[in-house]
Design a protein around this motif. Structure first.
Motif, PDB file in Angstrom:
ATOM      1  N   ILE A 177      60.668 -21.606  27.516  1.00 38.89           N
ATOM      2  CA  ILE A 177      61.870 -22.181  28.061  1.00 38.89           C
ATOM      3  C   ILE A 177      61.738 -23.517  28.314  1.00 38.89           C
ATOM      4  CG2 ILE A 177      63.234 -21.901  30.266  1.00 38.89           C
ATOM      5  CD1 ILE A 177      62.408 -19.102  30.441  1.00 38.89           C
ATOM      6  N   VAL A 178      60.599 -24.017  28.969  1.00 39.75           N
ATOM      7  CA  VAL A 178      60.664 -25.568  29.117  1.00 39.75           C
ATOM      8  C   VAL A 178      60.911 -26.306  27.736  1.00 39.75           C
ATOM      9  CG1 VAL A 178      59.258 -27.596  29.866  1.00 39.75           C
ATOM     10  CG2 VAL A 178      59.433 -25.316  31.234  1.00 39.75           C
ATOM     11  N   THR A 179      60.197 -25.966  26.737  1.00 36.72           N
ATOM     12  CA  THR A 179      60.342 -26.658  25.395  1.00 36.72           C
ATOM     13  C   THR A 179      61.489 -26.084  24.486  1.00 36.72           C
ATOM     14  OG1 THR A 179      59.004 -24.831  24.455  1.00 36.72           O
ATOM     15  CG2 THR A 179      57.704 -27.053  25.112  1.00 36.72           C
ATOM     16  N   ARG A 180      62.310 -25.194  25.287  1.00 32.42           N
ATOM     17  CA  ARG A 180      63.833 -24.838  24.557  1.00 32.42           C
ATOM     18  C   ARG A 180      63.495 -24.123  23.188  1.00 32.42           C
ATOM     19  NH1 ARG A 180      67.635 -30.125  25.687  1.00 32.42           N
ATOM     20  NH2 ARG A 180      67.352 -30.122  28.214  1.00 32.42           N
ATOM     21  N   GLN A 181      62.580 -22.985  23.114  1.00 37.28           N
ATOM     22  CA  GLN A 181      62.360 -22.353  21.999  1.00 37.28           C
ATOM     23  C   GLN A 181      63.471 -21.520  21.860  1.00 37.28           C
ATOM     24  OE1 GLN A 181      59.775 -22.786  19.890  1.00 37.28           O
ATOM     25  NE2 GLN A 181      59.223 -24.699  21.105  1.00 37.28           N
ATOM     26  N   LYS A 182      63.854 -20.995  20.818  1.00 34.59           N
ATOM     27  CA  LYS A 182      64.934 -19.990  20.543  1.00 34.59           C
ATOM     28  C   LYS A 182      64.282 -18.747  19.798  1.00 34.59           C
ATOM     29  CE  LYS A 182      68.854 -21.088  18.488  1.00 34.59           C
ATOM     30  NZ  LYS A 182      69.684 -21.533  17.511  1.00 34.59           N
ATOM     31  N   PHE A 183      64.634 -17.836  20.718  1.00 36.58           N
ATOM     32  CA  PHE A 183      63.812 -16.361  20.328  1.00 36.58           C
ATOM     33  C   PHE A 183      65.045 -15.743  19.383  1.00 36.58           C
ATOM     34  CE2 PHE A 183      61.645 -17.153  24.196  1.00 36.58           C
ATOM     35  CZ  PHE A 183      60.654 -16.698  24.131  1.00 36.58           C
ATOM     36  N   PRO A 184      64.421 -14.840  18.429  1.00 32.15           N
ATOM     37  CA  PRO A 184      65.156 -13.814  17.674  1.00 32.15           C
ATOM     38  C   PRO A 184      66.377 -13.334  18.196  1.00 32.15           C
ATOM     39  CG  PRO A 184      62.853 -13.746  17.286  1.00 32.15           C
ATOM     40  CD  PRO A 184      63.102 -14.440  18.601  1.00 32.15           C
ATOM     41  N   VAL A 185      67.436 -13.233  17.816  1.00 28.46           N
ATOM     42  CA  VAL A 185      68.738 -12.347  18.226  1.00 28.46           C
ATOM     43  C   VAL A 185      68.243 -10.963  18.183  1.00 28.46           C
ATOM     44  CG1 VAL A 185      70.548 -14.003  17.473  1.00 28.46           C
ATOM     45  CG2 VAL A 185      69.645 -12.200  16.066  1.00 28.46           C
ATOM     46  N   LEU A 186      68.563 -10.152  19.332  1.00 26.04           N
ATOM     47  CA  LEU A 186      68.347  -8.750  19.237  1.00 26.04           C
ATOM     48  C   LEU A 186      68.510  -7.888  18.194  1.00 26.04           C
ATOM     49  CD1 LEU A 186      69.421  -8.010  23.048  1.00 26.04           C
ATOM     50  CD2 LEU A 186      67.321  -8.658  22.162  1.00 26.04           C
ATOM     51  N   ARG A 187      69.558  -8.143  17.160  1.00 26.23           N
ATOM     52  CA  ARG A 187      69.732  -7.340  16.020  1.00 26.23           C
ATOM     53  C   ARG A 187      68.742  -7.660  15.243  1.00 26.23           C
ATOM     54  NH1 ARG A 187      73.986 -10.946  16.130  1.00 26.23           N
ATOM     55  NH2 ARG A 187      74.003 -12.798  14.363  1.00 26.23           N
ATOM     56  N   ASP A 188      67.845  -8.821  15.028  1.00 29.13           N
ATOM     57  CA  ASP A 188      67.095  -8.850  14.076  1.00 29.13           C
ATOM     58  C   ASP A 188      65.548  -8.005  14.428  1.00 29.13           C
ATOM     59  OD1 ASP A 188      64.972 -10.044  12.274  1.00 29.13           O
ATOM     60  OD2 ASP A 188      65.338 -12.144  13.253  1.00 29.13           O
ATOM     61  N   TRP A 189      65.717  -6.901  13.924  1.00 30.32           N
ATOM     62  CA  TRP A 189      64.787  -5.818  14.356  1.00 30.32           C
ATOM     63  C   TRP A 189      63.666  -6.152  13.680  1.00 30.32           C
ATOM     64  CZ3 TRP A 189      62.682  -2.950  10.136  1.00 30.32           C
ATOM     65  CH2 TRP A 189      63.313  -3.278   8.972  1.00 30.32           C
ATOM     66  N   ARG A 190      63.399  -6.655  12.539  1.00 24.85           N
ATOM     67  CA  ARG A 190      62.035  -7.002  11.869  1.00 24.85           C
ATOM     68  C   ARG A 190      61.339  -7.844  12.635  1.00 24.85           C
ATOM     69  NH1 ARG A 190      63.477  -9.887   6.553  1.00 24.85           N
ATOM     70  NH2 ARG A 190      60.943  -9.786   6.235  1.00 24.85           N
ATOM     71  N   ARG A 191      61.789  -8.912  13.042  1.00 25.06           N
ATOM     72  CA  ARG A 191      60.773  -9.780  14.021  1.00 25.06           C
ATOM     73  C   ARG A 191      60.444  -8.858  15.441  1.00 25.06           C
ATOM     74  NH1 ARG A 191      63.454 -13.141  10.665  1.00 25.06           N
ATOM     75  NH2 ARG A 191      62.286 -14.921   9.746  1.00 25.06           N
ATOM     76  N   TRP A 192      61.578  -8.334  16.147  1.00 25.29           N
ATOM     77  CA  TRP A 192      61.258  -7.554  17.394  1.00 25.29           C
ATOM     78  C   TRP A 192      60.332  -6.369  17.132  1.00 25.29           C
ATOM     79  CZ3 TRP A 192      61.785 -10.148  21.986  1.00 25.29           C
ATOM     80  CH2 TRP A 192      62.728 -10.943  21.924  1.00 25.29           C
ATOM     81  N   SER A 193      60.546  -5.947  15.836  1.00 19.54           N
ATOM     82  CA  SER A 193      59.439  -4.800  15.659  1.00 19.54           C
ATOM     83  C   SER A 193      58.151  -5.424  15.576  1.00 19.54           C
ATOM     84  CB  SER A 193      59.864  -4.096  14.236  1.00 19.54           C
ATOM     85  OG  SER A 193      61.198  -3.342  14.708  1.00 19.54           O
ATOM     86  N   VAL A 194      57.875  -6.378  15.021  1.00 21.55           N
ATOM     87  CA  VAL A 194      56.389  -7.050  14.702  1.00 21.55           C
ATOM     88  C   VAL A 194      56.155  -7.505  16.000  1.00 21.55           C
ATOM     89  CG1 VAL A 194      55.295  -9.175  13.810  1.00 21.55           C
ATOM     90  CG2 VAL A 194      56.803  -7.603  12.209  1.00 21.55           C
ATOM     91  N   MET A 195      56.786  -7.983  16.860  1.00 26.69           N
ATOM     92  CA  MET A 195      56.258  -8.438  18.195  1.00 26.69           C
ATOM     93  C   MET A 195      56.109  -7.455  19.125  1.00 26.69           C
ATOM     94  SD  MET A 195      58.537 -12.020  19.363  1.00 26.69           S
ATOM     95  CE  MET A 195      60.157 -11.251  19.032  1.00 26.69           C
TER      96      MET A 195
END
Length: 313
Positions: A62-80
């Motif tokens: 949050i401090v470094t202002r990182q952008k997380f994948p959008v919730l519909r990006d199921w591939r990345r969220w599945s991997v995580m």
């Protein structure tokens, strides 16, 4: 991917080895194997270390202002999600449970089986990590070193350790091997985003074990608190970030070789922290383990131009 490594790769390798190695003595302190009544139960150890690690990584993101994948990006969220459960929640639980019965040094030695699983899986899934005779020889030499490091004393300890504890430790190494393959094939993500994401999900998964904890009966010693805090900061938060950076820079097989060096570092920590003295067999094992790492990383493996490497699993 070339087997030639840059100096930074080895610096990260050594740092990650140290961070992962301290997990075993910290876990021993957290569960207080000598007197479990003054330690934490495994499910609480896992929840505390993962929640602390996730808090550190999320705050940094949050401090470094990182952008997380959008919730519909199921591939990345599945991997995580897979990395969180298979790479942290599940192996942490089985290994922590086993350490109530098995010494921390013996638990660390089981990690040495990880490269064997990883090399076999990487050979199947990655065209640029096909096994050749030098890589196989390096793994065998390293494993021989682990066998020497076990020695008669370690083997005799098996008599007091339950068979189920040993099965749990082997299961933990398999979880780690699968995690390495998943991380290597994951869609591109910034290391901090990926680390913060899968550690946070692992923490959420670990909370499902909290209802089984009898909080009223807890009487943890200060050393148990030290162990839990150390677990959250070093082998969880910091190691997760270095882990993803090293995966992106190198290969699954290279990363898995920390399994050969972690027992050595654990032995050194045991000597410094607990006065454990190692004999000639440990010195011989150290030489064999380092030789195995060197041979494996000079195997001359090159990426195949005819077989593409899969982007994800």
């Amino acid at each position: 991917m070339s087997a030639k490594r840059e100096p930074l790769d080895w610096v990260l390798f050594v740092a990650l080895t140290f961070l992962w190695a301290v997990a075993y003595p910290c876990t021993k302190l957290a569960v207080n194997a000598a007197d479990p009544s003054q330690g934490f139960p495994p499910q609480l150890v896992i929840a505390l270390r993962l929640t602390l690690g996730a808090t550190i990584l999320l705050t940094t993101a949050i401090v470094t202002r990182q952008k997380f994948p959008v919730l519909r990006d199921w591939r990345r969220w599945s991997v995580m999600s897979a990395l969180g459960f298979l790479g942290m929640t599940a192996p942490f639980f089985v290994i922590t449970t086993a350490q109530k019965t098995v010494d921390s040094s013996v638990a660390a030695l089981y990690v040495a089986a990880t490269p064997l699983f990883v090399a076999s899986l990487a050979h199947v899934f990655f065209a640029d990590e096909r096994m050749n005779w030098k890589l196989g020889l390096g793994l065998l030499v390293g494993f021989a070193g682990v066998g020497v490091l076990f020695g008669p004393d370690a083997i005799s300890n098996f008599g007091s350790a339950s068979v189920w504890a040993q099965i749990l430790l082997l299961l933990g190494t398999l979880f780690y091997a699968v995690t390495t393959i998943i991380a290597r094939a994951a869609p591109p993500m910034p290391p901090l985003v990926l680390s913060a994401g899968f550690v946070s999900l692992a923490a959420v998964f670990s909370w499902f074990g909290l209802p089984s904890v009898d909080f009223a009966a807890l009487t943890p010693a200060p050393s148990a608190w030290f162990g839990v805090i150390g677990l959250g900061i070093f082998p969880t938060a910091l190691a997760s970030l270095l882990y993803m950076q090293l995966v992106a820079r190198t290969s699954a097989t290279f990363l898995s070789l920390t399994g050969y060096t972690i027992p050595v570092i654990s032995a050194i920590i045991g000597y410094v922290a607990f006065g454990e003295v190692q004999g000639w067999d440990a010195i011989l094992a150290f030489g064999l383990i380092l030789s195995g790492v060197w041979i494996s990383q000079h195997s001359g493996t090159k990426p195949s131009i005819s077989e593409p490497v899969p982007e994800d699993v």
